[in-house]
Scaffold this active site. Structure first.
Site, PDB file in Angstrom:
ATOM      1  N   CYS A 283      -0.403   4.157   2.087  1.00 26.68           N
ATOM      2  CA  CYS A 283      -0.147   3.985   3.529  1.00 26.68           C
ATOM      3  C   CYS A 283       1.321   4.256   3.853  1.00 26.68           C
ATOM      4  O   CYS A 283       1.628   4.919   4.841  1.00 26.68           O
ATOM      5  CB  CYS A 283      -0.454   2.562   3.987  1.00 26.68           C
ATOM      6  SG  CYS A 283      -1.953   1.851   3.317  1.00 26.68           S
ATOM      7  N   ASP A 284       2.220   3.712   3.065  1.00 25.68           N
ATOM      8  CA  ASP A 284       3.620   3.642   3.486  1.00 25.68           C
ATOM      9  C   ASP A 284       4.592   4.437   2.611  1.00 25.68           C
ATOM     10  O   ASP A 284       5.790   4.490   2.920  1.00 25.68           O
ATOM     11  CB  ASP A 284       4.078   2.166   3.494  1.00 25.68           C
ATOM     12  CG  ASP A 284       3.243   1.339   4.472  1.00 25.68           C
ATOM     13  OD1 ASP A 284       2.851   1.886   5.510  1.00 25.68           O
ATOM     14  OD2 ASP A 284       2.978   0.158   4.185  1.00 25.68           O
TER      15      ASP A 284
ATOM     16  N   CYS B 282       0.834  -1.208   0.000  1.00 31.57           N
ATOM     17  CA  CYS B 282       0.000   0.000   0.000  1.00 31.57           C
ATOM     18  C   CYS B 282       0.869   1.259   0.000  1.00 31.57           C
ATOM     19  O   CYS B 282       1.376   1.678   1.036  1.00 31.57           O
ATOM     20  CB  CYS B 282      -0.926  -0.006   1.218  1.00 31.57           C
ATOM     21  SG  CYS B 282      -1.940   1.469   1.345  1.00 31.57           S
TER      22      CYS B 282
END
Ligand code: NAP
Length: 311
Positions: A138-139, A135
Site C-alpha cells: 500500500c505505502d 502494508c
C-alpha cells in the site's frame, strides 16, 4: 432491545463488506451491514492509495471507504453503526447480537477483516499513516529513495522488506531474535539483496519523529540481552509482526486454521455451515488487498444470493 430482520446480514464495514452490500442491494435483497468498531477497516489507516484500480491519481484510503459505503447505501443497503458481540448460527434464521440491537437473517456474510498487530508503543498512534505502516504494497512507493525499517522475522516481514527494496534506498530488517521464521527461500532472497541489511536481537523501544510536520526521523532500538540502545535514522517504519483475523466471535460455529483465519469451501465463499459466507481478510492471509477483499465481497454476495434463491 430492538430486533432487526433481514434476508441477509453483512458483518464488517471494509471493502469486502461494502462490496457485498452493493451487490445484494442491487439484487433487491435489502441487506443490512453492521459496520463494527472501525468502519472502513484497515484502509482508514492508509493515506495515499495508488493501487485501487480506476483512479489515475492517488486517492485517500478513508475517502475510498466513504465512497464504497455511499454507493452501497444509494442502492438500498442499510448501514448500522453497531458491533456484533455474539452469534448463534445453530439454525436459520441466524441470530447476531449487537451492542445496540439484535439481528435475525437467513444468510450471513462475515467480512470482519483482520487487524495488524502493533508493537504497543504510544508513538504508534501518532505516526500511523505518517511514516508508520503495516502494508508495504500500500505505502511502499511513498518511500522512494528513503531509508526504511521493517520489524519482524516472519514471511510478512520478509515480503515487506523485499517489496520495499524496490523503492527505498536502504531497508533495515529488525528482529528480536537472531533467526527468522520466514521460509528459507525468502530468507535467501533477503540475505542476497544488496539493499537489505539486518539488525538482530533488537527490539524497538521508541519511534522518534517531529510533530510539525508529522514525520518519522528514527527508531530507538534496544539489544535484547545487553540492553544497550542505539538510534537508527529512518523515515519509514513497517511493522510486520503478524495479523490477527477478527474471528473470535465465530470460533464455536466455524472452522479456523492454526492462525485463526476462517476456513471455507475451496473456490467459493461458502463455509461448512449453509447460509454463512466469508469474504476478505477474515479468510485471506495471502493477498490482503482492498481490491481482493472487494472481489471476495462480490463473490460472497453472489453465493448468498444464490443460496437465498434456492432456500
Ligand atoms: P508470523 O509468522 O507470526 O511472524 C511474526 C514475526 O513477528 C515473528 O518473527 C515474531 O518473532 C515477530 N514478532 C511478533 N510479535 C512481536 C513483537 N511484539 N515485537 C517484535 N517482533 C514480534 O506472522 P506473519 O509473518 O504475518 O505470517 C502470518 C502467517 O501468514 C504465517 O502462517 C505465514 O506463513 C503466512 N504468510 C504467508 C505468506 C505467503 O505465503 N506468501 C505471506 C505472509 C504471511 P519471533 O519469530 O521471535 O516469534
Amino acid at each position: 432491545m430492538t430486533t432487526v430482520q433481514s434476508k441477509v446480514l453483512i458483518i464488517g464495514g471494509g471493502p469486502a463488506g461494502y462490496t457485498a452490500a452493493l451487490y445484494l442491494a442491487r439484487a433487491g435483497r435489502n441487506p443490512i451491514l453492521v459496520t463494527g468498531p472501525e468502519p472502513g477497516g484497515q484502509l482508514t489507516w492508509t493515506t495515499d492509495v495508488e493501487n485501487y484500480p480506476g483512479f489515475q491519481d492517488p486517492i485517500q484510503g478513508p475517502w475510498l471507504m466513504e465512497q464504497m459505503e455511499r454507493q452501497a447505501r444509494n442502492y438500498g443497503a442499510m448501514m448500522k453503526e453497531d458491533t456484533i458481540v455474539s452469534v448463534d448460527f445453530s439454525g436459520s434464521p441466524f441470530l447476531c447480537q449487537g451492542e445496540n440491537a439484535s439481528y435475525q437473517s437467513n444468510a450471513v456474510i462475515i467480512a470482519t477483516g483482520a487487524s495488524a498487530k502493533w508493537l504497543g508503543l504510544q508513538e504508534e498512534a501518532i505516526f500511523r499513516g505518517y511514516g508508520l505502516s503495516s502494508c508495504a504494497v500500500c505505502d511502499g512507493r511513498l518511500f522512494q529513495g528513503k531509508e526504511v525499517a521493517v520489524i519482524g522475522g516472519g514471511n510478512s516481514a520478509a515480503e515487506e522488506a523485499l517489496h520495499l527494496a524496490h523503492h527505498a534506498s536502504r531497508v533495515t530488517l529488525i528482529h528480536r531474535r537472531d533467526q527468522m521464521r520466514a521460509e528459507k527461500i525468502l530468507q535467501e532472497r533477503l540475505f542476497n539483496h544488496p539493499k537489505i541489511r539486518f539488525i538482530w536481537n533488537h527490539v524497538v523501544t521508541e519511534i522518534i519523529g517531529t510533530a510539525h510536520p508529522k514525520a518519522i526521523t528514527g527508531l530507538r532500538l534496544q539489544e535484547t540481552e545487553t540492553k544497550t540502545s542505539q538510534v537508527l535514522p529512518v523515515q519509514g517504519v513497517f511493522v510486520a509482526i503478524g495479523h490477527l483475523p477478527n474471528t473470535e466471535l465465530f470460533k464455536r460455529w466455524l472452522e479456523r486454521d492454526n492462525d485463526g483465519y476462517l476456513l471455507g469451501v475451496p473456490d467459493s465463499s461458502a463455509t461448512s455451515r449453509p447460509g454463512i459466507f466469508i469474504a476478505g481478510d477474515v479468510k485471506d492471509k495471502r493477498y490482503r488487498q482492498a481490491v481482493t477483499a472487494a472481489g471476495q465481497g462480490c463473490m460472497a454476495a453472489l453465493d448468498a444470493e444464490r443460496y437465498l434463491e434456492l432456500s
